[in-house]
Design a protein around this motif. Structure first.
Motif, PDB file in Angstrom:
ATOM      1  N   LEU A  39      -3.326  -1.582  -4.448  1.00 48.21           N
ATOM      2  CA  LEU A  39      -4.646  -1.004  -4.564  1.00 48.21           C
ATOM      3  C   LEU A  39      -4.854  -0.358  -5.917  1.00 48.21           C
ATOM      4  O   LEU A  39      -4.025   0.374  -6.397  1.00 48.21           O
ATOM      5  CB  LEU A  39      -4.789   0.054  -3.474  1.00 48.21           C
ATOM      6  N   THR A  40      -5.985  -0.641  -6.521  1.00 53.74           N
ATOM      7  CA  THR A  40      -6.419   0.131  -7.683  1.00 53.74           C
ATOM      8  C   THR A  40      -7.765   0.726  -7.339  1.00 53.74           C
ATOM      9  O   THR A  40      -7.857   1.634  -6.540  1.00 53.74           O
ATOM     10  CB  THR A  40      -6.464  -0.732  -8.952  1.00 53.74           C
ATOM     11  N   GLN A  41      -8.832   0.172  -7.860  1.00 52.47           N
ATOM     12  CA  GLN A  41     -10.134   0.760  -7.604  1.00 52.47           C
ATOM     13  C   GLN A  41     -10.775   0.278  -6.314  1.00 52.47           C
ATOM     14  O   GLN A  41     -11.770   0.828  -5.893  1.00 52.47           O
ATOM     15  CB  GLN A  41     -11.079   0.482  -8.770  1.00 52.47           C
ATOM     16  N   ALA A  42     -10.270  -0.749  -5.706  1.00 49.68           N
ATOM     17  CA  ALA A  42     -10.871  -1.220  -4.460  1.00 49.68           C
ATOM     18  C   ALA A  42      -9.848  -1.984  -3.652  1.00 49.68           C
ATOM     19  O   ALA A  42      -8.874  -2.487  -4.171  1.00 49.68           O
ATOM     20  CB  ALA A  42     -12.069  -2.110  -4.750  1.00 49.68           C
ATOM     21  N   LEU A  43     -10.081  -2.068  -2.373  1.00 49.77           N
ATOM     22  CA  LEU A  43      -9.209  -2.803  -1.472  1.00 49.77           C
ATOM     23  C   LEU A  43     -10.071  -3.696  -0.612  1.00 49.77           C
ATOM     24  O   LEU A  43     -11.071  -3.280  -0.081  1.00 49.77           O
ATOM     25  CB  LEU A  43      -8.447  -1.817  -0.574  1.00 49.77           C
ATOM     26  N   SER A  44      -9.679  -4.924  -0.498  1.00 47.77           N
ATOM     27  CA  SER A  44     -10.401  -5.861   0.343  1.00 47.77           C
ATOM     28  C   SER A  44      -9.477  -6.288   1.466  1.00 47.77           C
ATOM     29  O   SER A  44      -8.282  -6.436   1.274  1.00 47.77           O
ATOM     30  CB  SER A  44     -10.806  -7.085  -0.485  1.00 47.77           C
ATOM     31  N   GLY A  45     -10.031  -6.518   2.633  1.00 53.46           N
ATOM     32  CA  GLY A  45      -9.236  -7.002   3.747  1.00 53.46           C
ATOM     33  C   GLY A  45      -8.690  -8.388   3.487  1.00 53.46           C
ATOM     34  O   GLY A  45      -7.852  -8.874   4.223  1.00 53.46           O
ATOM     35  N   THR A  84     -12.371   8.246 -15.427  1.00 56.58           N
ATOM     36  CA  THR A  84     -11.066   8.893 -15.570  1.00 56.58           C
ATOM     37  C   THR A  84     -10.091   8.334 -14.544  1.00 56.58           C
ATOM     38  O   THR A  84     -10.497   7.754 -13.533  1.00 56.58           O
ATOM     39  CB  THR A  84     -11.164  10.421 -15.362  1.00 56.58           C
ATOM     40  N   ASN A  85      -8.815   8.540 -14.804  1.00 59.68           N
ATOM     41  CA  ASN A  85      -7.810   8.086 -13.844  1.00 59.68           C
ATOM     42  C   ASN A  85      -7.918   8.844 -12.523  1.00 59.68           C
ATOM     43  O   ASN A  85      -7.630   8.299 -11.463  1.00 59.68           O
ATOM     44  CB  ASN A  85      -6.398   8.183 -14.429  1.00 59.68           C
ATOM     45  N   ILE A  86      -8.369  10.090 -12.565  1.00 59.58           N
ATOM     46  CA  ILE A  86      -8.544  10.869 -11.341  1.00 59.58           C
ATOM     47  C   ILE A  86      -9.650  10.258 -10.483  1.00 59.58           C
ATOM     48  O   ILE A  86      -9.481  10.074  -9.267  1.00 59.58           O
ATOM     49  CB  ILE A  86      -8.862  12.348 -11.654  1.00 59.58           C
ATOM     50  N   VAL A  87     -10.764   9.921 -11.092  1.00 60.54           N
ATOM     51  CA  VAL A  87     -11.855   9.268 -10.355  1.00 60.54           C
ATOM     52  C   VAL A  87     -11.364   7.945  -9.782  1.00 60.54           C
ATOM     53  O   VAL A  87     -11.668   7.608  -8.634  1.00 60.54           O
ATOM     54  CB  VAL A  87     -13.099   9.068 -11.258  1.00 60.54           C
ATOM     55  N   ALA A  88     -10.584   7.208 -10.554  1.00 60.78           N
ATOM     56  CA  ALA A  88     -10.049   5.929 -10.066  1.00 60.78           C
ATOM     57  C   ALA A  88      -9.175   6.122  -8.840  1.00 60.78           C
ATOM     58  O   ALA A  88      -9.294   5.385  -7.852  1.00 60.78           O
ATOM     59  CB  ALA A  88      -9.255   5.233 -11.177  1.00 60.78           C
ATOM     60  N   GLU A  89      -8.306   7.110  -8.865  1.00 58.46           N
ATOM     61  CA  GLU A  89      -7.430   7.380  -7.718  1.00 58.46           C
ATOM     62  C   GLU A  89      -8.241   7.775  -6.484  1.00 58.46           C
ATOM     63  O   GLU A  89      -7.983   7.292  -5.384  1.00 58.46           O
ATOM     64  CB  GLU A  89      -6.429   8.488  -8.053  1.00 58.46           C
ATOM     65  N   GLY A 128      -9.657  -2.336  11.448  1.00 59.25           N
ATOM     66  CA  GLY A 128      -9.020  -1.852  12.663  1.00 59.25           C
ATOM     67  C   GLY A 128      -7.660  -1.221  12.431  1.00 59.25           C
ATOM     68  O   GLY A 128      -6.911  -0.974  13.376  1.00 59.25           O
ATOM     69  N   ILE A 129      -7.331  -0.942  11.192  1.00 59.69           N
ATOM     70  CA  ILE A 129      -6.064  -0.290  10.853  1.00 59.69           C
ATOM     71  C   ILE A 129      -6.270   1.216  11.036  1.00 59.69           C
ATOM     72  O   ILE A 129      -7.222   1.788  10.512  1.00 59.69           O
ATOM     73  CB  ILE A 129      -5.642  -0.615   9.413  1.00 59.69           C
ATOM     74  N   LYS A 130      -5.381   1.848  11.768  1.00 54.81           N
ATOM     75  CA  LYS A 130      -5.546   3.271  12.061  1.00 54.81           C
ATOM     76  C   LYS A 130      -4.499   4.150  11.389  1.00 54.81           C
ATOM     77  O   LYS A 130      -4.682   5.353  11.279  1.00 54.81           O
ATOM     78  CB  LYS A 130      -5.501   3.496  13.568  1.00 54.81           C
ATOM     79  N   ASN A 131      -3.376   3.569  10.985  1.00 58.72           N
ATOM     80  CA  ASN A 131      -2.281   4.332  10.396  1.00 58.72           C
ATOM     81  C   ASN A 131      -2.005   3.825   8.992  1.00 58.72           C
ATOM     82  O   ASN A 131      -1.754   2.640   8.811  1.00 58.72           O
ATOM     83  CB  ASN A 131      -1.024   4.202  11.246  1.00 58.72           C
ATOM     84  N   LEU A 132      -2.029   4.742   8.019  1.00 61.91           N
ATOM     85  CA  LEU A 132      -1.800   4.371   6.628  1.00 61.91           C
ATOM     86  C   LEU A 132      -0.750   5.273   5.988  1.00 61.91           C
ATOM     87  O   LEU A 132      -0.653   6.448   6.317  1.00 61.91           O
ATOM     88  CB  LEU A 132      -3.075   4.523   5.798  1.00 61.91           C
ATOM     89  N   ILE A 133      -0.021   4.699   5.078  1.00 62.94           N
ATOM     90  CA  ILE A 133       0.798   5.469   4.148  1.00 62.94           C
ATOM     91  C   ILE A 133       0.186   5.236   2.780  1.00 62.94           C
ATOM     92  O   ILE A 133       0.075   4.096   2.334  1.00 62.94           O
ATOM     93  CB  ILE A 133       2.273   5.027   4.168  1.00 62.94           C
ATOM     94  N   ILE A 134      -0.255   6.300   2.151  1.00 64.32           N
ATOM     95  CA  ILE A 134      -0.902   6.201   0.840  1.00 64.32           C
ATOM     96  C   ILE A 134       0.142   6.512  -0.212  1.00 64.32           C
ATOM     97  O   ILE A 134       0.559   7.657  -0.379  1.00 64.32           O
ATOM     98  CB  ILE A 134      -2.093   7.170   0.741  1.00 64.32           C
ATOM     99  N   ASN A 135       0.592   5.477  -0.902  1.00 58.62           N
ATOM    100  CA  ASN A 135       1.591   5.608  -1.962  1.00 58.62           C
ATOM    101  C   ASN A 135       0.868   5.817  -3.283  1.00 58.62           C
ATOM    102  O   ASN A 135       0.022   5.001  -3.654  1.00 58.62           O
ATOM    103  CB  ASN A 135       2.417   4.324  -2.070  1.00 58.62           C
ATOM    104  N   THR A 136       1.200   6.881  -3.990  1.00 59.65           N
ATOM    105  CA  THR A 136       0.545   7.134  -5.268  1.00 59.65           C
ATOM    106  C   THR A 136       1.497   7.842  -6.223  1.00 59.65           C
ATOM    107  O   THR A 136       2.362   8.608  -5.803  1.00 59.65           O
ATOM    108  CB  THR A 136      -0.741   7.971  -5.091  1.00 59.65           C
TER     109      THR A 136
END
Length: 136
Positions: free
Chosen positions: A14-20, A34-39, A54-62
């Protein structure tokens, strides 16, 4: 940043958008580039797409400790003070943080901080897509 479905299997980089349907790289939707806005936008769009899928559980790696700290340590304080930060000024990315908080409110998620530029595959791929999005 990249997103996992919550069981350790990386589904999307993922960068600025995620598509299914795969990875998407695009310019920021903001006057503030800015990189903050991008994140923030990346997390917001990923959360919205996860919900649609329909995904309910995420791990957000950053690799952005700043984003994690803002969300976990400062957000409630800012809201309680009318979106004024510890220096007594308006939180610059207030609207972006509000959108991110709303998008995440439908999900179970956890933040995972990873070291940048350390050869971690998901982070390398996210950085590659971020660079591509600059020129989209």
């Amino acid at each position: 940043m990249w997103i996992e479905r919550g069981h350790g299997e990386t589904d999307y980089f993922l960068t600025q958008a995620l598509s299914g349907h795969g990875n998407v790289s695009q310019p920021l939707q903001s006057d503030r580039q800015t990189n903050i806005v991008a994140e923030i936008q990346a997390v917001t769009i990923a959360a919205m797409q996860a919900r649609k899928a329909g995904i309910k559980n995420l791990i957000i790696n950053t690799d952005s400790k700043f984003i994690i700290d803002c969300f976990e340590e400062h957000l409630d304080k800012w809201k309680a003070k009318g979106w004024i930060n510890s220096r007594g000024v308006q939180v610059v990315n207030k609207l972006d943080f509000q959108k991110m908080e709303n998008a995440l409110s439908y999900l179970n998620y956890e933040w995972l901080h990873v070291c940048s530029h350390n050869g971690i595959y998901g982070n390398v791929m996210a950085d590659k897509l971020a660079r591509k999005g600059i020129f989209a």
